[in-house]
Design a protein around this motif. Sequence first.
Motif, PDB file in Angstrom:
ATOM      1  N   PRO A 194       0.909  57.298  10.052  1.00 36.13           N
ATOM      2  CA  PRO A 194       0.579  57.882  11.273  1.00 36.13           C
ATOM      3  C   PRO A 194       0.463  56.667  12.261  1.00 36.13           C
ATOM      4  O   PRO A 194      -0.397  56.007  11.813  1.00 36.13           O
ATOM      5  CB  PRO A 194      -0.504  58.753  10.999  1.00 36.13           C
ATOM      6  CG  PRO A 194      -0.472  59.195   9.734  1.00 36.13           C
ATOM      7  CD  PRO A 194       0.048  58.039   9.113  1.00 36.13           C
ATOM      8  N   PHE A 195       0.340  56.884  13.778  1.00 39.96           N
ATOM      9  CA  PHE A 195      -0.002  55.851  14.512  1.00 39.96           C
ATOM     10  C   PHE A 195      -1.582  56.186  15.106  1.00 39.96           C
ATOM     11  O   PHE A 195      -1.698  57.640  15.040  1.00 39.96           O
ATOM     12  CB  PHE A 195       1.007  55.899  15.801  1.00 39.96           C
ATOM     13  CG  PHE A 195       2.225  55.386  15.346  1.00 39.96           C
ATOM     14  CD1 PHE A 195       2.382  54.078  14.975  1.00 39.96           C
ATOM     15  CD2 PHE A 195       3.481  55.872  15.913  1.00 39.96           C
ATOM     16  CE1 PHE A 195       3.583  53.631  14.601  1.00 39.96           C
ATOM     17  CE2 PHE A 195       4.680  55.036  15.553  1.00 39.96           C
ATOM     18  CZ  PHE A 195       4.665  54.318  15.135  1.00 39.96           C
ATOM     19  N   THR A 196      -1.863  55.382  15.615  1.00 39.35           N
ATOM     20  CA  THR A 196      -3.404  55.472  16.032  1.00 39.35           C
ATOM     21  C   THR A 196      -3.590  55.256  17.543  1.00 39.35           C
ATOM     22  O   THR A 196      -2.694  54.466  18.155  1.00 39.35           O
ATOM     23  CB  THR A 196      -4.625  54.687  15.362  1.00 39.35           C
ATOM     24  OG1 THR A 196      -3.971  53.341  15.548  1.00 39.35           O
ATOM     25  CG2 THR A 196      -4.712  55.001  13.919  1.00 39.35           C
ATOM     26  N   ASN A 329      -1.738  52.231  19.662  1.00 41.47           N
ATOM     27  CA  ASN A 329      -2.722  50.765  19.184  1.00 41.47           C
ATOM     28  C   ASN A 329      -2.285  50.306  17.895  1.00 41.47           C
ATOM     29  O   ASN A 329      -2.157  48.912  17.613  1.00 41.47           O
ATOM     30  CB  ASN A 329      -4.074  51.400  19.063  1.00 41.47           C
ATOM     31  CG  ASN A 329      -4.963  50.369  18.582  1.00 41.47           C
ATOM     32  OD1 ASN A 329      -4.962  49.432  19.232  1.00 41.47           O
ATOM     33  ND2 ASN A 329      -5.994  50.945  17.569  1.00 41.47           N
ATOM     34  N   GLY A 330      -2.056  51.158  16.701  1.00 41.41           N
ATOM     35  CA  GLY A 330      -1.615  50.550  15.431  1.00 41.41           C
ATOM     36  C   GLY A 330      -1.144  51.778  14.413  1.00 41.41           C
ATOM     37  O   GLY A 330      -0.875  52.902  15.073  1.00 41.41           O
ATOM     38  N   THR A 331      -1.366  51.538  13.290  1.00 44.81           N
ATOM     39  CA  THR A 331      -1.081  52.552  12.432  1.00 44.81           C
ATOM     40  C   THR A 331      -2.490  52.833  11.365  1.00 44.81           C
ATOM     41  O   THR A 331      -3.394  52.278  11.653  1.00 44.81           O
ATOM     42  CB  THR A 331       0.064  52.375  11.347  1.00 44.81           C
ATOM     43  OG1 THR A 331      -0.824  51.251  10.299  1.00 44.81           O
ATOM     44  CG2 THR A 331       1.223  51.870  12.152  1.00 44.81           C
ATOM     45  N   GLU A 332      -2.469  53.902  10.881  1.00 50.60           N
ATOM     46  CA  GLU A 332      -3.537  53.868   9.913  1.00 50.60           C
ATOM     47  C   GLU A 332      -3.797  53.552   8.927  1.00 50.60           C
ATOM     48  O   GLU A 332      -4.726  53.314   7.858  1.00 50.60           O
ATOM     49  CB  GLU A 332      -3.659  55.720   9.517  1.00 50.60           C
ATOM     50  CG  GLU A 332      -3.933  56.822  10.713  1.00 50.60           C
ATOM     51  CD  GLU A 332      -4.039  58.046  10.334  1.00 50.60           C
ATOM     52  OE1 GLU A 332      -4.279  58.272   9.192  1.00 50.60           O
ATOM     53  OE2 GLU A 332      -4.507  58.878  10.917  1.00 50.60           O
ATOM     54  N   TYR A 334      -2.678  51.263   4.995  1.00 48.49           N
ATOM     55  CA  TYR A 334      -2.157  51.797   3.591  1.00 48.49           C
ATOM     56  C   TYR A 334      -3.052  52.785   3.076  1.00 48.49           C
ATOM     57  O   TYR A 334      -2.476  53.681   2.277  1.00 48.49           O
ATOM     58  CB  TYR A 334      -2.567  50.656   2.638  1.00 48.49           C
ATOM     59  CG  TYR A 334      -1.736  49.442   2.835  1.00 48.49           C
ATOM     60  CD1 TYR A 334      -0.403  49.585   2.614  1.00 48.49           C
ATOM     61  CD2 TYR A 334      -2.233  47.977   3.370  1.00 48.49           C
ATOM     62  CE1 TYR A 334       0.640  48.526   2.997  1.00 48.49           C
ATOM     63  CE2 TYR A 334      -1.458  47.098   3.506  1.00 48.49           C
ATOM     64  CZ  TYR A 334       0.019  47.205   3.232  1.00 48.49           C
ATOM     65  OH  TYR A 334       0.796  46.004   3.407  1.00 48.49           O
ATOM     66  N   ARG A 335      -4.317  53.219   3.850  1.00 49.24           N
ATOM     67  CA  ARG A 335      -5.056  54.392   3.405  1.00 49.24           C
ATOM     68  C   ARG A 335      -4.250  55.763   3.369  1.00 49.24           C
ATOM     69  O   ARG A 335      -4.368  56.532   2.556  1.00 49.24           O
ATOM     70  CB  ARG A 335      -6.105  54.452   4.502  1.00 49.24           C
ATOM     71  CG  ARG A 335      -7.234  55.557   3.884  1.00 49.24           C
ATOM     72  CD  ARG A 335      -8.382  55.751   5.134  1.00 49.24           C
ATOM     73  NE  ARG A 335      -7.942  55.991   6.325  1.00 49.24           N
ATOM     74  CZ  ARG A 335      -7.581  57.225   6.824  1.00 49.24           C
ATOM     75  NH1 ARG A 335      -7.932  58.049   5.675  1.00 49.24           N
ATOM     76  NH2 ARG A 335      -7.329  57.581   7.867  1.00 49.24           N
ATOM     77  N   THR A 336      -3.403  55.914   4.287  1.00 48.00           N
ATOM     78  CA  THR A 336      -2.575  57.180   4.335  1.00 48.00           C
ATOM     79  C   THR A 336      -1.317  56.690   4.212  1.00 48.00           C
ATOM     80  O   THR A 336      -0.200  57.877   4.441  1.00 48.00           O
ATOM     81  CB  THR A 336      -2.930  58.019   5.633  1.00 48.00           C
ATOM     82  OG1 THR A 336      -2.702  57.003   6.812  1.00 48.00           O
ATOM     83  CG2 THR A 336      -4.328  58.388   5.630  1.00 48.00           C
ATOM     84  N   ALA A 337      -0.742  55.738   4.111  1.00 47.91           N
ATOM     85  CA  ALA A 337       0.721  55.324   4.180  1.00 47.91           C
ATOM     86  C   ALA A 337       1.293  55.825   2.858  1.00 47.91           C
ATOM     87  O   ALA A 337       0.754  56.036   2.023  1.00 47.91           O
ATOM     88  CB  ALA A 337       1.027  53.885   4.176  1.00 47.91           C
ATOM     89  N   GLU A 338       2.630  56.339   2.954  1.00 48.27           N
ATOM     90  CA  GLU A 338       3.200  57.012   1.690  1.00 48.27           C
ATOM     91  C   GLU A 338       4.138  55.875   1.053  1.00 48.27           C
ATOM     92  O   GLU A 338       4.394  56.066   0.031  1.00 48.27           O
ATOM     93  CB  GLU A 338       4.215  57.995   2.289  1.00 48.27           C
ATOM     94  CG  GLU A 338       3.364  59.347   2.992  1.00 48.27           C
ATOM     95  CD  GLU A 338       4.129  60.768   2.827  1.00 48.27           C
ATOM     96  OE1 GLU A 338       5.153  60.628   2.272  1.00 48.27           O
ATOM     97  OE2 GLU A 338       3.772  61.379   3.429  1.00 48.27           O
ATOM     98  N   VAL A 339       4.296  54.783   1.772  1.00 46.88           N
ATOM     99  CA  VAL A 339       5.127  53.803   1.222  1.00 46.88           C
ATOM    100  C   VAL A 339       4.609  52.017   1.837  1.00 46.88           C
ATOM    101  O   VAL A 339       4.076  52.329   2.657  1.00 46.88           O
ATOM    102  CB  VAL A 339       6.586  53.909   1.404  1.00 46.88           C
ATOM    103  CG1 VAL A 339       6.956  53.726   2.847  1.00 46.88           C
ATOM    104  CG2 VAL A 339       7.539  53.032   0.331  1.00 46.88           C
ATOM    105  N   THR A 340       5.038  51.189   0.922  1.00 46.67           N
ATOM    106  CA  THR A 340       4.815  49.847   1.264  1.00 46.67           C
ATOM    107  C   THR A 340       6.055  49.148   1.725  1.00 46.67           C
ATOM    108  O   THR A 340       6.983  49.100   0.778  1.00 46.67           O
ATOM    109  CB  THR A 340       3.916  49.224   0.353  1.00 46.67           C
ATOM    110  OG1 THR A 340       2.877  49.743  -0.184  1.00 46.67           O
ATOM    111  CG2 THR A 340       3.723  47.804   0.661  1.00 46.67           C
ATOM    112  N   LEU A 341       6.234  48.748   3.025  1.00 46.93           N
ATOM    113  CA  LEU A 341       7.161  47.823   3.336  1.00 46.93           C
ATOM    114  C   LEU A 341       7.266  46.394   2.922  1.00 46.93           C
ATOM    115  O   LEU A 341       6.126  45.901   2.766  1.00 46.93           O
ATOM    116  CB  LEU A 341       7.556  48.010   4.826  1.00 46.93           C
ATOM    117  CG  LEU A 341       7.432  49.392   5.740  1.00 46.93           C
ATOM    118  CD1 LEU A 341       7.433  49.211   7.241  1.00 46.93           C
ATOM    119  CD2 LEU A 341       8.779  49.987   5.224  1.00 46.93           C
TER     120      LEU A 341
END
Length: 394
Positions: A194-196, A329-332, A334-341
């Motif tokens: 998600p974005f913040t 502004n940015g993203t949430e 790694y805390r809520t990310a489903e994957v790592t690019l």
Amino acid sequence: MKHHDVIIIGAGAAGLMCASTAGYRGRDVLVLDNAKQAGRKILISGGGRCNFTNQKVEPHNFLCGNSHFVKSALARYRSSDFIELVERHGIEYHERDHGQLFCNDSAKDIVSMLITECEWAGAQIQLRTEIVSVTKNDAGQFAVVTSNGEFSCESLVIATGGLSMPKLGASPYGYKLAEQFGLKVLPTTAGLVPFTWHAEQKTRFEPLSGIAVPSTITAEDGTQFSEALLFTHRGLSGPAILQISNYWQAGQSISINLLPNESAKDKIDLALANHPKQSLRNTISQWLPKRLVEALFEEALLDKALNQLGHGERDQIAKDLNEWSIVMNGTEGYRTAEVTLGGVDTNELSSKTMQSSKVTGLYFIGEVMDVSGWLGGFNFQWAWSSGVAAGMAV
């Protein structure tokens, strides 16, 4: 030092798939993981139902520095192959939008199936085991020193995953190991995330938390997804946002179409012809939630009747509805990310076997490498396909 043919570091989706595949080939396999239970990320995925694959998996559903890399593994172990495995174990599942497949009951069914397959194949799983060091000796064998004994093997498979969801034990260990053996690791960022809001956006849009609308979202590079958009306390989420986050970089804008497949200009012109004295507020509130309409447009504008709006005003309103451009502004993270690019550079690996081109016997599978799938079961399919590719080679 106990010897095994194959040691796999990581008891997640890719590691377990690789273990059973190699075990069925008669290989002596040991899986090591520091977690208390195998497949922890599987268990929480898909709201606890595990979106285990997708009916239609194509190479273009993946991001990778080398766009051809995923083709071989995906062609040799397809989603239909995994579906067949699921059906063989009597796991009931259902299809949702865009070909996504979920367990009817629980993600535990998938973990149980993978562990059962490992048992049947004779692959051992050893949990609560920290890796202290990994070295390669002159005889070409890997020595793995752990908190629970020392082991050696001919083939070492790294299935340690990425950095997403650190509360589940995610760590950069796989990247460090790759670098230790001279492999290139591409910069990593959070994906499917998600974005913040910026501070001033938060004040304006935070009251919309919980509102979801259909949308088409476009990134600056032209990539586009049509799915639900969700407003949250912290920012924007929902499938469309998670998908587009993989194609977004800090400082870039996203364009949001709040009336997908419809022309806002045509709708306003029609409303003007039929109800010229209707307020703009009442007009747009027929198409979108009223709270959203009131957050998007100034009150003075909303109070105007349609026939009081100038051409320029109507055009701008239509643009804001079909092409709302916003810089988040940015993203949430790694805390809520489903994957790592990002991750281990696929140019250093064989697309057929997942083996390092520099270090014989060293393999990388799953999320630790620079392959990231779309939302919708694609990352699990990459785990299954890459796991099988390495499992057939070790």
